[in-house]
Motif scaffolding. Structure first.
Motif, PDB file in Angstrom:
ATOM      1  N   ALA A 185     -42.922 -17.759  36.499  1.00 48.05           N
ATOM      2  CA  ALA A 185     -42.360 -17.741  35.236  1.00 48.05           C
ATOM      3  C   ALA A 185     -41.292 -16.796  35.224  1.00 48.05           C
ATOM      4  O   ALA A 185     -41.420 -15.764  35.603  1.00 48.05           O
ATOM      5  CB  ALA A 185     -43.477 -17.709  34.146  1.00 48.05           C
ATOM      6  N   GLN A 186     -40.288 -17.083  34.186  1.00 46.55           N
ATOM      7  CA  GLN A 186     -39.037 -16.347  34.003  1.00 46.55           C
ATOM      8  C   GLN A 186     -39.055 -16.203  32.261  1.00 46.55           C
ATOM      9  O   GLN A 186     -39.831 -16.897  31.744  1.00 46.55           O
ATOM     10  CB  GLN A 186     -38.120 -16.567  34.565  1.00 46.55           C
ATOM     11  CG  GLN A 186     -37.917 -16.450  35.916  1.00 46.55           C
ATOM     12  CD  GLN A 186     -38.039 -17.555  36.733  1.00 46.55           C
ATOM     13  OE1 GLN A 186     -38.983 -18.158  37.387  1.00 46.55           O
ATOM     14  NE2 GLN A 186     -36.710 -18.234  37.270  1.00 46.55           N
ATOM     15  N   LEU A 187     -37.794 -15.565  32.007  1.00 48.41           N
ATOM     16  CA  LEU A 187     -37.504 -15.654  30.573  1.00 48.41           C
ATOM     17  C   LEU A 187     -36.667 -16.992  30.272  1.00 48.41           C
ATOM     18  O   LEU A 187     -35.712 -17.419  31.082  1.00 48.41           O
ATOM     19  CB  LEU A 187     -36.307 -14.548  30.236  1.00 48.41           C
ATOM     20  CG  LEU A 187     -35.995 -13.970  28.949  1.00 48.41           C
ATOM     21  CD1 LEU A 187     -37.222 -13.915  27.917  1.00 48.41           C
ATOM     22  CD2 LEU A 187     -34.895 -12.904  28.844  1.00 48.41           C
ATOM     23  N   SER A 188     -37.247 -17.577  28.923  1.00 43.36           N
ATOM     24  CA  SER A 188     -36.717 -18.662  28.885  1.00 43.36           C
ATOM     25  C   SER A 188     -35.481 -18.744  28.159  1.00 43.36           C
ATOM     26  O   SER A 188     -35.324 -17.513  27.326  1.00 43.36           O
ATOM     27  CB  SER A 188     -37.502 -19.785  27.896  1.00 43.36           C
ATOM     28  OG  SER A 188     -37.640 -19.221  26.618  1.00 43.36           O
ATOM     29  N   VAL A 189     -34.356 -19.599  28.174  1.00 40.98           N
ATOM     30  CA  VAL A 189     -33.193 -19.492  27.278  1.00 40.98           C
ATOM     31  C   VAL A 189     -33.404 -19.524  26.195  1.00 40.98           C
ATOM     32  O   VAL A 189     -32.685 -18.738  25.252  1.00 40.98           O
ATOM     33  CB  VAL A 189     -32.262 -20.769  27.903  1.00 40.98           C
ATOM     34  CG1 VAL A 189     -31.077 -20.656  26.881  1.00 40.98           C
ATOM     35  CG2 VAL A 189     -31.722 -20.550  29.271  1.00 40.98           C
ATOM     36  N   ALA A 190     -34.600 -20.032  25.456  1.00 40.28           N
ATOM     37  CA  ALA A 190     -34.712 -20.116  24.054  1.00 40.28           C
ATOM     38  C   ALA A 190     -35.003 -18.705  23.558  1.00 40.28           C
ATOM     39  O   ALA A 190     -34.808 -18.618  22.269  1.00 40.28           O
ATOM     40  CB  ALA A 190     -35.863 -21.329  23.774  1.00 40.28           C
ATOM     41  N   LEU A 191     -35.625 -18.118  24.267  1.00 35.06           N
ATOM     42  CA  LEU A 191     -35.907 -16.464  23.868  1.00 35.06           C
ATOM     43  C   LEU A 191     -35.056 -15.437  24.264  1.00 35.06           C
ATOM     44  O   LEU A 191     -35.385 -14.333  24.026  1.00 35.06           O
ATOM     45  CB  LEU A 191     -37.384 -16.446  24.350  1.00 35.06           C
ATOM     46  CG  LEU A 191     -38.686 -17.014  23.885  1.00 35.06           C
ATOM     47  CD1 LEU A 191     -39.946 -16.705  24.515  1.00 35.06           C
ATOM     48  CD2 LEU A 191     -38.547 -17.001  22.472  1.00 35.06           C
ATOM     49  N   ALA A 192     -33.910 -16.018  25.133  1.00 36.58           N
ATOM     50  CA  ALA A 192     -33.176 -15.003  25.590  1.00 36.58           C
ATOM     51  C   ALA A 192     -32.500 -13.901  24.837  1.00 36.58           C
ATOM     52  O   ALA A 192     -32.172 -12.898  25.098  1.00 36.58           O
ATOM     53  CB  ALA A 192     -31.984 -15.636  26.477  1.00 36.58           C
ATOM     54  N   GLU A 193     -32.434 -14.210  23.605  1.00 37.32           N
ATOM     55  CA  GLU A 193     -31.818 -13.245  22.598  1.00 37.32           C
ATOM     56  C   GLU A 193     -32.706 -12.183  22.103  1.00 37.32           C
ATOM     57  O   GLU A 193     -32.212 -11.228  21.199  1.00 37.32           O
ATOM     58  CB  GLU A 193     -30.869 -13.748  21.361  1.00 37.32           C
ATOM     59  CG  GLU A 193     -29.674 -14.983  22.085  1.00 37.32           C
ATOM     60  CD  GLU A 193     -29.022 -14.122  23.083  1.00 37.32           C
ATOM     61  OE1 GLU A 193     -28.359 -13.070  22.551  1.00 37.32           O
ATOM     62  OE2 GLU A 193     -28.447 -14.666  24.307  1.00 37.32           O
TER      63      GLU A 193
ATOM     64  N   GLU B 244     -34.873 -24.716  29.843  1.00 35.19           N
ATOM     65  CA  GLU B 244     -34.033 -24.031  30.609  1.00 35.19           C
ATOM     66  C   GLU B 244     -34.408 -22.596  30.628  1.00 35.19           C
ATOM     67  O   GLU B 244     -34.745 -22.109  29.534  1.00 35.19           O
ATOM     68  CB  GLU B 244     -32.500 -24.221  29.972  1.00 35.19           C
ATOM     69  CG  GLU B 244     -31.528 -23.704  31.093  1.00 35.19           C
ATOM     70  CD  GLU B 244     -30.091 -23.959  30.847  1.00 35.19           C
ATOM     71  OE1 GLU B 244     -29.242 -23.411  31.186  1.00 35.19           O
ATOM     72  OE2 GLU B 244     -29.948 -24.288  29.600  1.00 35.19           O
ATOM     73  N   ILE B 245     -34.481 -22.058  31.828  1.00 36.07           N
ATOM     74  CA  ILE B 245     -34.737 -20.789  32.063  1.00 36.07           C
ATOM     75  C   ILE B 245     -33.616 -19.872  32.520  1.00 36.07           C
ATOM     76  O   ILE B 245     -32.904 -20.437  33.216  1.00 36.07           O
ATOM     77  CB  ILE B 245     -35.986 -20.635  32.873  1.00 36.07           C
ATOM     78  CG1 ILE B 245     -35.962 -21.289  34.129  1.00 36.07           C
ATOM     79  CG2 ILE B 245     -37.074 -21.194  32.064  1.00 36.07           C
ATOM     80  CD1 ILE B 245     -37.156 -20.914  34.985  1.00 36.07           C
ATOM     81  N   LEU B 246     -33.648 -18.528  32.437  1.00 35.62           N
ATOM     82  CA  LEU B 246     -32.856 -17.551  33.106  1.00 35.62           C
ATOM     83  C   LEU B 246     -33.492 -17.628  34.700  1.00 35.62           C
ATOM     84  O   LEU B 246     -34.557 -18.028  34.752  1.00 35.62           O
ATOM     85  CB  LEU B 246     -32.802 -16.271  32.554  1.00 35.62           C
ATOM     86  CG  LEU B 246     -32.357 -16.333  31.202  1.00 35.62           C
ATOM     87  CD1 LEU B 246     -32.350 -14.727  30.423  1.00 35.62           C
ATOM     88  CD2 LEU B 246     -31.062 -16.918  30.824  1.00 35.62           C
ATOM     89  N   SER B 247     -32.550 -16.965  35.527  1.00 33.66           N
ATOM     90  CA  SER B 247     -32.959 -16.890  36.862  1.00 33.66           C
ATOM     91  C   SER B 247     -34.140 -15.525  36.874  1.00 33.66           C
ATOM     92  O   SER B 247     -34.084 -14.693  36.112  1.00 33.66           O
ATOM     93  CB  SER B 247     -31.594 -16.489  37.801  1.00 33.66           C
ATOM     94  OG  SER B 247     -31.252 -15.111  37.324  1.00 33.66           O
ATOM     95  N   THR B 248     -34.659 -15.375  38.297  1.00 37.76           N
ATOM     96  CA  THR B 248     -35.505 -14.217  38.165  1.00 37.76           C
ATOM     97  C   THR B 248     -34.706 -12.992  38.213  1.00 37.76           C
ATOM     98  O   THR B 248     -35.278 -12.045  37.536  1.00 37.76           O
ATOM     99  CB  THR B 248     -36.357 -14.418  39.405  1.00 37.76           C
ATOM    100  OG1 THR B 248     -37.124 -15.594  39.724  1.00 37.76           O
ATOM    101  CG2 THR B 248     -37.248 -13.224  39.712  1.00 37.76           C
TER     102      THR B 248
END
Length: 316
Positions: free
Chosen positions: A172-180, A218-222
């Motif tokens: 798992a990584q950081l999702s775009v929806a939570l990126a901010e 959608e997720i950010l890269s590792t």
């Protein structure tokens, strides 16, 4: 029921589930009511547990469609023994409909109403109850999980930082929806990700249930996720990189550990990069074929590695 929904359930139920009947051996089951919804969690107390000695606590979050009661089986029965030998209390919560509202809002609206199900409040209440009723050390509370549970542990690192000393998401990584979002306090994190994960892409992009399935967010890269948490923790300097010796040449994987330790409040950001690893718990079950979920690495016991990492960290 649509074929898509059936596929989600089929893959998810097998994720971290060893058999059809959940095993509750050694687990104590408790129920909480959150906003009128009964929520269940299971507790493993180590054999030397003493409520007067403020033991550490780890939340272990199942994957989508999985179950808290079978989390240990999915790790090839390594998680509870690792907790036992380290004197850690392990809690295995159950998500509503076997899912967690992990913040990937692009797809979760299709599966459940996350405006009505408050997983954050549930997990916070579990922690508070464990502290109040069982003398858990509030400075040593941690969370890990795989897939949907891994994404939920990332969300906890952002939104429940006041309760947790460290998290360890797997696949798992950081999702775009939570990126901010940013955590209110620094928090240690260990990511355990396979470079050949066919469902949660190591290099970011769309999460899939099957190789050509509809996007699950959608997720950010590792690499980007590591960089974000390095920023949150004000880490400076370069990483210490260790390439582990190949203990199982036949599994087709290799492990590199990248650690950033020069961070505020003694926090740490660690990436356990499993070269050739799939959507799996290292040292755990090959719960579906390699064609569907990729390879299980036998180079490390992720349960032991994660719990050892946790015990190196406590809240100031």
């Amino acid at each position: 029921m649509s074929l898509y929904r059936m596929t989600v359930i089929f893959v998810g139920v097998l994720l971290l589930s060893a058999c059809e009947r959940p095993s509750s051996i050694g687990l104590q089951t408790e129920v909480l009511e959150i906003d009128g919804v009964e929520r269940t969690y299971h507790i493993y107390f180590p054999s030397d547990f003493n409520e007067t000695e403020a033991a550490p606590l780890v939340l272990a979050l199942h994957g989508g469609g999985g179950a808290g009661a079978t989390f240990n089986q999915g790790t090839a029965n390594t998680f509870i023994p690792a907790a036992e030998s380290r004197g850690m209390v392990a809690v295995f919560p159950e998500g509503v409909d076997n899912q967690w509202c992990d913040g990937r809002t692009e797809h979760l609206a299709e599966d459940r109403n996350c405006t009505e199900i408050d997983d954050l409040a549930f997990l916070e209440a579990v922690i508070d109850q464990m502290i109040a009723e069982h003398g858990i050390d509030p400075a040593r509370v941690y969370a890990t999980g795989i897939s949907n549970g891994g994404f939920m542990s990332v969300r906890l690192a952002l939104e429940l930082t006041n309760k947790l000393a460290a998290v360890a998401p797997v696949t798992a990584q950081l999702s775009v929806a939570l990126a901010e979002q940013e955590p209110s306090q620094p928090i240690s994190i260990m990511l355990v990700n396979g470079t050949a994960d066919p469902l949660v892409p190591f290099d970011g992009g769309d999460v899939k249930i099957v190789k050509f399935g509809r996007s699950r967010g959608e997720i950010l890269s590792t690499e980007e996720t590591v960089a974000r948490f390095r920023g949150f923790n004000n880490c400076v300097g370069s990483a210490e990189v260790v390439n582990l010796s190949d203990s199982d040449p036949d599994d087709g994987t290799a492990v590199q550990i990248e650690s950033y330790t020069n961070c505020i409040d003694n926090t740490e950001v660690v990436l356990v990069q499993v070269e050739g690893g799939g959507h799996t718990w290292p040292g755990g079950q090959q719960y579906l074929s390699e064609a569907l979920v990729g390879v299980v690495s036998r180079e490390i016991n992720a349960s032991e590695l994660i719990l050892d990492f946790f015990l190196e960290h406590s809240k100031p």
